[in-house]
Design an enzyme around this catalytic site. Sequence first.
Site, mmCIF file in Angstrom:
data_model
loop_
_atom_site.group_PDB
_atom_site.id
_atom_site.type_symbol
_atom_site.label_atom_id
_atom_site.label_comp_id
_atom_site.label_asym_id
_atom_site.label_seq_id
_atom_site.Cartn_x
_atom_site.Cartn_y
_atom_site.Cartn_z
ATOM 1 N N CYS A 126 0.803 -1.230 0.000
ATOM 2 C CA CYS A 126 0.000 0.000 0.000
ATOM 3 C C CYS A 126 0.838 1.285 0.000
ATOM 4 C CB CYS A 126 -0.954 -0.014 1.198
ATOM 5 S SG CYS A 126 -0.213 -0.666 2.703
ATOM 6 N N HIS A 233 -2.843 6.319 4.589
ATOM 7 C CA HIS A 233 -1.429 6.360 4.962
ATOM 8 C C HIS A 233 -0.831 7.705 4.537
ATOM 9 C CE1 HIS A 233 -1.781 2.234 5.866
ATOM 10 N NE2 HIS A 233 -1.149 1.675 4.850
HETATM 11 N N1 LIG Z 1 -5.805 -3.440 4.522
HETATM 12 C C1 LIG Z 1 -4.959 -2.890 3.651
HETATM 13 O O1 LIG Z 1 -4.728 -1.643 3.628
HETATM 14 C C2 LIG Z 1 -4.231 -3.723 2.650
HETATM 15 C C3 LIG Z 1 -3.458 -3.075 1.723
HETATM 16 C C4 LIG Z 1 -2.795 -3.816 0.763
HETATM 17 C C5 LIG Z 1 -2.915 -5.184 0.764
HETATM 18 N N2 LIG Z 1 -3.683 -5.802 1.695
HETATM 19 C C6 LIG Z 1 -3.783 -7.265 1.607
HETATM 20 O O2 LIG Z 1 -5.109 -7.611 1.217
HETATM 21 C C7 LIG Z 1 -5.474 -8.857 1.784
HETATM 22 C C8 LIG Z 1 -6.755 -8.707 2.601
HETATM 23 O O3 LIG Z 1 -6.538 -7.729 3.608
HETATM 24 P P1 LIG Z 1 -7.749 -7.149 4.496
HETATM 25 O O4 LIG Z 1 -7.200 -5.926 5.116
HETATM 26 O O5 LIG Z 1 -9.022 -7.068 3.699
HETATM 27 O O6 LIG Z 1 -7.908 -8.311 5.607
HETATM 28 P P2 LIG Z 1 -9.203 -8.753 6.427
HETATM 29 O O7 LIG Z 1 -10.116 -7.606 6.621
HETATM 30 O O8 LIG Z 1 -8.683 -9.473 7.615
HETATM 31 O O9 LIG Z 1 -9.941 -9.819 5.443
HETATM 32 C C9 LIG Z 1 -9.364 -11.053 5.075
HETATM 33 C C10 LIG Z 1 -10.252 -11.758 4.051
HETATM 34 O O10 LIG Z 1 -9.600 -12.968 3.639
HETATM 35 C C11 LIG Z 1 -10.497 -14.065 3.821
HETATM 36 N N3 LIG Z 1 -9.748 -15.295 4.099
HETATM 37 C C12 LIG Z 1 -8.890 -15.542 5.106
HETATM 38 N N4 LIG Z 1 -8.421 -16.824 5.024
HETATM 39 C C13 LIG Z 1 -9.021 -17.364 3.942
HETATM 40 C C14 LIG Z 1 -8.973 -18.655 3.327
HETATM 41 N N5 LIG Z 1 -8.214 -19.637 3.819
HETATM 42 N N6 LIG Z 1 -9.731 -18.867 2.218
HETATM 43 C C15 LIG Z 1 -10.504 -17.889 1.719
HETATM 44 N N7 LIG Z 1 -10.609 -16.663 2.247
HETATM 45 C C16 LIG Z 1 -9.871 -16.403 3.352
HETATM 46 C C17 LIG Z 1 -11.352 -13.645 4.997
HETATM 47 O O11 LIG Z 1 -12.513 -14.428 5.043
HETATM 48 P P3 LIG Z 1 -13.338 -14.625 6.442
HETATM 49 O O12 LIG Z 1 -14.333 -13.512 6.490
HETATM 50 O O13 LIG Z 1 -13.981 -15.957 6.251
HETATM 51 O O14 LIG Z 1 -12.348 -14.593 7.565
HETATM 52 C C18 LIG Z 1 -11.607 -12.184 4.624
HETATM 53 O O15 LIG Z 1 -12.585 -12.108 3.612
HETATM 54 C C19 LIG Z 1 -4.257 -9.309 2.601
HETATM 55 O O16 LIG Z 1 -3.476 -10.145 1.765
HETATM 56 C C20 LIG Z 1 -3.550 -8.018 2.896
HETATM 57 O O17 LIG Z 1 -2.168 -8.210 3.134
HETATM 58 C C21 LIG Z 1 -4.370 -5.116 2.634
#
Ligand SMILES: NC(=O)c1ccc[n+]([C@@H]2O[C@H](COP(=O)([O-])OP(=O)(O)OC[C@H]3O[C@@H](n4cnc5c(N)ncnc54)[C@H](OP(=O)(O)O)[C@@H]3O)[C@@H](O)[C@H]2O)c1
Length: 329
Positions: A126, A233
Amino acid sequence: MTRLAIAGATGLVGRKMLETIDRKEIPFDELVLFSSARSAGQQVEFQGQTYIVRELTEDAAKESFDYVLMSAGGSTSEHYSPIFEEAGAIVIDNSSQWRMAEGIDLIVPEVNEPKLDRKIIANPNCSTIQSVVPLKPLQETYGLKRVAYTTYQAVSGSGVKGKADLAEGANGKAPEAYPHPIYNNVLPHIDSFLEDGYTKEEQKMIDETRKILNADDLKVTATCVRVPVQDSHSVHMSVTLEKEATVEAIQALFENDDRVVLIDNPQNNEYPLAIHSTNKDEIFVGRIRRDDSLDNTFHVWCTSDNLLKGAALNAVQILEQVMSLKGVK
Ligand SMILES: NC(=O)c1ccc[n+]([C@@H]2O[C@H](COP(=O)([O-])OP(=O)(O)OC[C@H]3O[C@@H](n4cnc5c(N)ncnc54)[C@H](OP(=O)(O)O)[C@@H]3O)[C@@H](O)[C@H]2O)c1
């Protein structure tokens, strides 16, 4: 018939992806939403329809999708992205799992284009995304010698758990996402520590900046800091240029470049702010000053919504870019 899937559709980024697909009018015939077993069965209302979230399984990943937006963490992507790819999908992955791998494109559409040697495309870190966009016009016009980053990163960068630590920390609850309280605190620590004392987040910014800007020899350093801010950020960059520049010329460059928005009126207290960046697509830059401690070096302050340009929006823009390369959109 275009089949689109979102894996991690119930997460912070996944939900922003849905909003962005709607806003950008991304064309598809069928949409499938995946999560882990935890959220499978949840109902999601989207464009007047009710979708039932499905559990992501190997069999599901073998169904033939055209495009998959993966937003479900590194280990889930490591396992499932190659299965989706093998079954014919172009996978746009949000995790850090594939970013530095050989043959994998690491894309910010304002800056570079995918070669598509592999059908997994990585969405960068990000803070890196919002930084390379203003660095690109500086690179094109002046050439880049060195970049030193300090980041001020919001808790939504840690997903649902990061937001809960800030909100519940205000009531005295012990943190779960972070090793120390984030409420009323500043943590010079994002992701795990490497042997040399840098964190993985810092190393990601260093490596990914070089890869996206196609500049292997660029000197880059980073200090990444978590701050008690909900969303957006902020990044400070000290940028050393190859060719001579002035503050006024850099301001004019940013003013005339539609990839960034310049806000640089310090006399009127006008500069980019996290709270003004939240829910906006743009990358804001300002506080352009000479860094007198080094030759031909300038300070740039930059803010952007980490869930939008730092994650969901950039992923959807990559999808648009690929669709346009394939003549679909
Ligand atoms: N937040 C940010 O600013 C940001 C920025 C860049 C990249 N990212 C990346 O984007 C991704 C998601 O981040 P987030 O912030 O949205 O996290 P989050 O709010 O914790 O959401 C995680 C998502 O992944 C799903 N998940 C987890 N384990 C899984 C599995 N085994 N099979 C299928 N689905 C699964 C979860 O489903 P459940 O609802 O069933 O738990 C949920 O939908 C991560 O890889 C993170 O590093 C995030």
